[in-house]
Structure formats: structure tokens, C-alpha cells
Design a protein around this motif. Structure first.
Motif, PDB file in Angstrom:
ATOM      1  N   MET A 142       2.956   6.542   3.343  1.00 26.89           N
ATOM      2  CA  MET A 142       2.652   5.772   2.137  1.00 26.89           C
ATOM      3  C   MET A 142       3.907   5.126   1.565  1.00 26.89           C
ATOM      4  N   SER A 143       5.032   5.845   1.605  1.00 22.55           N
ATOM      5  CA  SER A 143       6.290   5.266   1.134  1.00 22.55           C
ATOM      6  C   SER A 143       6.688   4.069   1.987  1.00 22.55           C
ATOM      7  N   ALA A 144       6.495   4.186   3.294  1.00 18.33           N
ATOM      8  CA  ALA A 144       6.808   3.074   4.197  1.00 18.33           C
ATOM      9  C   ALA A 144       5.942   1.859   3.876  1.00 18.33           C
ATOM     10  N   LEU A 145       4.669   2.101   3.610  1.00 18.11           N
ATOM     11  CA  LEU A 145       3.751   1.020   3.241  1.00 18.11           C
ATOM     12  C   LEU A 145       4.193   0.351   1.944  1.00 18.11           C
ATOM     13  N   ALA A 146       4.501   1.151   0.934  1.00 20.78           N
ATOM     14  CA  ALA A 146       4.913   0.600  -0.362  1.00 20.78           C
ATOM     15  C   ALA A 146       6.219  -0.174  -0.245  1.00 20.78           C
ATOM     16  N   ASP A 147       7.199   0.384   0.449  1.00 18.01           N
ATOM     17  CA  ASP A 147       8.507  -0.279   0.575  1.00 18.01           C
ATOM     18  C   ASP A 147       8.393  -1.584   1.348  1.00 18.01           C
ATOM     19  N   ALA A 148       7.588  -1.583   2.399  1.00 18.08           N
ATOM     20  CA  ALA A 148       7.424  -2.803   3.193  1.00 18.08           C
ATOM     21  C   ALA A 148       6.734  -3.890   2.381  1.00 18.08           C
ATOM     22  N   ALA A 149       5.752  -3.494   1.574  1.00 18.34           N
ATOM     23  CA  ALA A 149       5.025  -4.473   0.766  1.00 18.34           C
ATOM     24  C   ALA A 149       5.936  -5.132  -0.263  1.00 18.34           C
ATOM     25  N   ARG A 150       6.957  -4.389  -0.744  1.00 25.53           N
ATOM     26  CA  ARG A 150       7.896  -4.931  -1.716  1.00 25.53           C
ATOM     27  C   ARG A 150       9.106  -5.583  -1.068  1.00 25.53           C
ATOM     28  N   HIS A 151       9.116  -5.618   0.263  1.00 26.18           N
ATOM     29  CA  HIS A 151      10.298  -6.095   0.996  1.00 26.18           C
ATOM     30  C   HIS A 151      10.588  -7.564   0.737  1.00 26.18           C
ATOM     31  N   ASP A 182       3.436  -3.051  -9.581  1.00 22.57           N
ATOM     32  CA  ASP A 182       4.629  -3.570  -8.897  1.00 22.57           C
ATOM     33  C   ASP A 182       4.624  -3.286  -7.397  1.00 22.57           C
ATOM     34  N   ILE A 183       3.614  -2.590  -6.902  1.00 21.27           N
ATOM     35  CA  ILE A 183       3.456  -2.388  -5.460  1.00 21.27           C
ATOM     36  C   ILE A 183       2.271  -3.235  -5.015  1.00 21.27           C
ATOM     37  N   PRO A 184       2.519  -4.353  -4.325  1.00 21.71           N
ATOM     38  CA  PRO A 184       1.447  -5.301  -4.003  1.00 21.71           C
ATOM     39  C   PRO A 184       0.586  -4.864  -2.826  1.00 21.71           C
ATOM     40  N   VAL A 185      -0.088  -3.731  -3.012  1.00 24.92           N
ATOM     41  CA  VAL A 185      -0.988  -3.181  -1.995  1.00 24.92           C
ATOM     42  C   VAL A 185      -2.359  -2.989  -2.621  1.00 24.92           C
ATOM     43  N   VAL A 186      -3.368  -3.527  -1.969  1.00 27.70           N
ATOM     44  CA  VAL A 186      -4.751  -3.357  -2.414  1.00 27.70           C
ATOM     45  C   VAL A 186      -5.451  -2.416  -1.438  1.00 27.70           C
ATOM     46  N   ILE A 187      -5.963  -1.293  -1.944  1.00 24.36           N
ATOM     47  CA  ILE A 187      -6.681  -0.336  -1.120  1.00 24.36           C
ATOM     48  C   ILE A 187      -8.171  -0.525  -1.362  1.00 24.36           C
ATOM     49  N   ALA A 188      -8.880  -0.929  -0.316  1.00 27.15           N
ATOM     50  CA  ALA A 188     -10.311  -1.182  -0.447  1.00 27.15           C
ATOM     51  C   ALA A 188     -11.093  -0.250   0.461  1.00 27.15           C
ATOM     52  N   ARG A 214       4.426 -11.285  -1.672  1.00 28.71           N
ATOM     53  CA  ARG A 214       3.659 -10.834  -0.517  1.00 28.71           C
ATOM     54  C   ARG A 214       2.625  -9.806  -0.977  1.00 28.71           C
ATOM     55  N   LYS A 215       1.585  -9.657  -0.168  1.00 31.54           N
ATOM     56  CA  LYS A 215       0.536  -8.691  -0.511  1.00 31.54           C
ATOM     57  C   LYS A 215      -0.035  -8.092   0.763  1.00 31.54           C
ATOM     58  N   VAL A 216      -0.355  -6.793   0.703  1.00 32.68           N
ATOM     59  CA  VAL A 216      -1.004  -6.089   1.807  1.00 32.68           C
ATOM     60  C   VAL A 216      -2.376  -5.623   1.342  1.00 32.68           C
TER      61      VAL A 216
END
Length: 259
Positions: free
Chosen positions: A215-224, A252-258, A228-230
Motif C-alpha cells: 500500500m505504501s508503494a502504491l501511495a508513493d507511486a501515485a504521488r510521484h 493528497d493521495i490520488p488513488v481511487v479504490i473502487a 496523476r491518478k490511479v
């Protein structure tokens, strides 16, 4: 729809396949791949061999490329050759790529990114791409190589914990478990995808779990990169709940979990 699968021989390679072939140190890549290359003439495919060590076996190829001497990226060269093949009346492009890894070497970020390019190229054009790896590599290295190939040859030990591969024009399928062992590779994959498009759509119907590192990898990559948005589609209840309870479901973490 493309799906991950195991091949027994290279005779089973089909249009749009991106195959990982892990070779033993004593294997001869030309001998092991000769039938795949030679079949290009039988099926009307344009054969492209990528690798500096190919001298024998090149009689079956329309083109032999040394990746160290390319004018531009490997993906750009493949797209040019696919366009040429279409104009020249070939059915498709048949690519054999040989990569030699040094002792205890891990695949670099550049290597993973180039494999993602080839994965998208194969899926979008219907080209057949076989990536043959030889040399000295350990189990973690083999797993990282395989995680960006939807198809692999044979029953190599220790399959990767997760896989990422192209599904349709708009998304990438993720399967398995993204944990501490695969978090760095997953972050590299996601950063590479985000560098190409502002929104990355991950189809997660076959994802079992993300651990804290995943999850940290996902969050960090999304803010890289900015703007951008995942989007994760098809996540199970466990993944959605873990994401929220871990404090990642914030603006501030551009991740949408659906679902």
C-alpha cells in the motif's frame, strides 16, 4: 480478453502474447528458440531478433537489432518495424529478444520499464514477443522478470507473487499479492505507467491483498508525478478496508479504490 497462462513450448505462442522464457546457463538461446523464429516464414510474419549475440539463427530473421545501438528506444524501433511489416504485407511481427544478466544482477528499473513497453506493444498490435533471459540470476530476479510478463514458458520454481499485464486499451490487470517482497517492483511498474499517462486504471479483480509495504508503494507511486491518478477497479472488501484503516484514503493521495 488477454489472460495469464503457461506455455509448454514456443509452438503455443499466439498473437498478442508476451512470453518470458527463463533459460539455464547451459541452454543455447538460438537452439531453444530456432523453431519459433523459423516459423515466421511459415506463417507470414516479419521476424525481428533483438540482442547483440545473435549471429547463428539470424538467417531466419528479417532484421537483427543490437539494443545498445538503437537510435531511440526499443519500443520506438518495434513500432517502426510493425508499421513497415504492415506495409510490406506481413501478417504480424514476431520478436525474439535475448537478455543476458550478469552474476547476482537484479533487473534494473530500465529493464522493467522496457518490458512494460513491450507488453503494451504486444497487446495493442497483436505482435508475438518472446523475451529469453539467460545468465546468472537468482529466484528474486526471476520473479521480478516474470511479474511483467503475462505468459511464461515451462514450470520454473517460485512464480511471482503478483503480475501486471495489459488488458484492453484502457487498463492493466493486477493479480496476486503485492507484499514487501514485491513492493519495489510494483512501485517501479506503477511509476513507469504513470509517466506515460495521467490516469492509470488497474483491474484488481484477481488481487488477493496489499500488505503495508504494498500500500505504501502504491501511495508513493501515485504521488510521484503531479496531476496523476490511479484507479483500482474490482478490489475486494479486504483491500478496501485495509486501505482506509491504514490512513491512505486521504485527498493528497490520488488513488481511487473502487469495488
Amino acid at each position: 480478453m488477454r489472460a495469464s497462462r503457461t506455455l509448454v513450448t514456443l509452438d503455443e505462442v499466439d498473437a498478442g502474447d508476451h512470453v518470458c522464457q527463463l533459460l539455464e546457463r547451459t541452454d543455447d538461446v538460438v537452439d531453444r528458440s530456432r523453431a519459433f523464429v523459423a516459423d515466421g516464414a511459415l506463417h507470414g510474419d516479419k521476424v525481428v531478433i533483438v540482442g547483440p549475440a545473435f549471429h547463428r539463427g539470424s538467417e531466419f530473421a528479417s532484421l537483427v537489432l543490437d539494443p545498445a545501438r538503437l537510435d531511440g528506444t526499443l519500443l520506438a524501433a518495434m513500432r517502426r518495424e510493425a508499421a513497415h511489416a504492415d506495409r510490406e504485407g506481413f501478417r504480424s511481427l514476431r520478436v525474439l529478444r535475448h537478455v543476458t544478466l550478469g552474476r547476482r544482477a537484479e533487473p534494473t528499473k530500465q529493464l522493467l520499464r522496457s518490458e512494460l513497453d513491450l507488453e503494451e506493444f504486444a497487446a495493442d498490435t497483436g505482435a508475438m514477443v518472446v523475451c529469453a533471459y539467460s545468465g546468472d540470476f537468482d529466484l528474486p530476479t526471476a520473479q521480478r522478470i516474470r511479474c511483467v510478463h503475462p505468459h511464461h514458458l515451462g514450470s520454473s520454481p517460485g512464480p511471482p507473487a503478483f503480475q501486471v499485464y495489459r488488458t484492453g486499451k484502457e487498463g492493466w490487470t493486477v493479480s496476486g499479492i503485492v507484499d514487501s517482497e514485491g513492493a519495489d517492483a510494483f512501485a517501479t511498474v506503477l511509476c513507469a505507467l504513470l509517466a506515460q499517462t495521467a490516469t492509470v486504471r488497474l483491474l484488481c479483480h484477481t488481487v488477493d491483498f496489499f500488505d503495508a509495504a504494498g500500500m505504501s508503494a502504491l501511495a508513493d507511486a501515485a504521488r510521484h508525478l503531479p496531476d496523476r491518478k490511479v484507479i483500482l477497479e474490482g478490489t475486494n472488501e479486504t483491500v478496501r478496508l485495509a486501505w482506509e484503516l491504514s490512513g491512505f484514503a486521504v485527498p493528497d493521495i490520488p488513488v481511487v479504490i473502487a469495488s
